[in-house]
Design a protein around this motif. Sequence first.
Motif, short mmCIF file in Angstrom:
data_model
loop_
_atom_site.label_atom_id
_atom_site.label_comp_id
_atom_site.label_asym_id
_atom_site.label_seq_id
_atom_site.Cartn_x
_atom_site.Cartn_y
_atom_site.Cartn_z
N ASP A 2 0.84 -1.19 0.00
CA ASP A 2 0.00 0.00 0.00
C ASP A 2 0.89 1.25 0.00
OD1 ASP A 2 -0.55 0.86 3.37
OD2 ASP A 2 0.77 -0.76 2.70
N PRO A 3 0.38 2.35 -0.51
CA PRO A 3 1.19 3.57 -0.64
C PRO A 3 1.74 4.11 0.68
CG PRO A 3 -0.83 3.75 -1.92
CD PRO A 3 -0.92 2.49 -1.13
N GLU A 4 0.97 3.95 1.76
CA GLU A 4 1.46 4.45 3.05
C GLU A 4 2.69 3.67 3.51
OE1 GLU A 4 -1.54 4.79 6.06
OE2 GLU A 4 -2.88 5.92 4.74
N HIS A 5 2.70 2.39 3.25
CA HIS A 5 3.84 1.56 3.62
C HIS A 5 5.08 1.95 2.81
CE1 HIS A 5 5.93 -1.88 5.26
NE2 HIS A 5 6.27 -2.25 4.04
N ILE A 6 4.90 2.18 1.53
CA ILE A 6 6.01 2.61 0.68
C ILE A 6 6.54 3.95 1.15
CG2 ILE A 6 6.65 3.31 -1.66
CD1 ILE A 6 4.56 1.27 -2.66
N LEU A 7 5.63 4.85 1.49
CA LEU A 7 6.04 6.17 1.98
C LEU A 7 6.82 6.04 3.29
CD1 LEU A 7 5.79 9.19 1.34
CD2 LEU A 7 3.71 9.21 2.71
N ALA A 8 6.36 5.17 4.19
CA ALA A 8 7.06 4.96 5.46
C ALA A 8 8.45 4.38 5.22
CB ALA A 8 6.24 4.04 6.36
N GLN A 9 8.58 3.50 4.24
CA GLN A 9 9.90 2.95 3.92
C GLN A 9 10.84 4.03 3.40
OE1 GLN A 9 9.02 -0.19 1.15
NE2 GLN A 9 8.98 -1.75 2.76
N ARG A 10 10.32 4.89 2.54
CA ARG A 10 11.16 5.99 2.01
C ARG A 10 11.61 6.92 3.13
NH1 ARG A 10 8.83 9.21 -2.70
NH2 ARG A 10 10.97 9.98 -2.64
N THR B 237 8.81 16.57 7.18
CA THR B 237 7.82 17.50 6.64
C THR B 237 7.20 16.94 5.36
OG1 THR B 237 9.17 19.31 7.50
CG2 THR B 237 7.45 19.88 5.92
N GLU B 238 8.05 16.45 4.46
CA GLU B 238 7.54 15.88 3.21
C GLU B 238 6.74 14.60 3.49
OE1 GLU B 238 9.12 14.57 -1.21
OE2 GLU B 238 10.56 15.25 0.30
N TYR B 239 7.22 13.81 4.45
CA TYR B 239 6.52 12.57 4.80
C TYR B 239 5.10 12.88 5.27
CZ TYR B 239 5.11 8.49 7.53
OH TYR B 239 4.41 7.43 8.06
N ARG B 240 4.97 13.83 6.20
CA ARG B 240 3.64 14.17 6.75
C ARG B 240 2.74 14.78 5.67
NH1 ARG B 240 3.34 12.47 11.63
NH2 ARG B 240 5.12 12.59 13.03
N ASP C 263 -0.70 13.00 4.52
CA ASP C 263 -1.98 13.69 4.57
C ASP C 263 -2.65 13.67 3.19
OD1 ASP C 263 -1.70 14.24 7.25
OD2 ASP C 263 -0.91 16.27 6.94
N ALA C 264 -1.87 13.88 2.16
CA ALA C 264 -2.43 13.85 0.79
C ALA C 264 -2.97 12.47 0.45
CB ALA C 264 -1.35 14.27 -0.22
N LEU C 265 -2.26 11.42 0.86
CA LEU C 265 -2.74 10.06 0.59
C LEU C 265 -4.05 9.77 1.32
CD1 LEU C 265 0.49 7.89 0.74
CD2 LEU C 265 -1.00 8.23 -1.21
#
Length: 87
Positions: free
Chosen positions: A57-65, A74-77, A81-83
Amino acid sequence: MMYGWYGGAGVWGWVVMGIVMLLFWGGVAAVVVLLVRGSRGGWGGRGTYPPGPQQEDPEHILAQRFARGEIDETEYRARLDALRRRP
């Protein structure tokens, strides 16, 4: 005149013999295939294979990055939020 042994089976005897021969060799081939498939011992021990690669899922990929340091907090949050806002 006799066309076969022991009184002659005739044409139908040959037809039946041919069908029985096909059934016999088909059965032998089926047993061999089942034995080969069962002996592979693949995923789950039943000769089956694991499902293809699962999509993350996209949130998991984002957390890995974020964990790898590719993006800052800041970019992560902002991306998280956008997701979560998308329909």
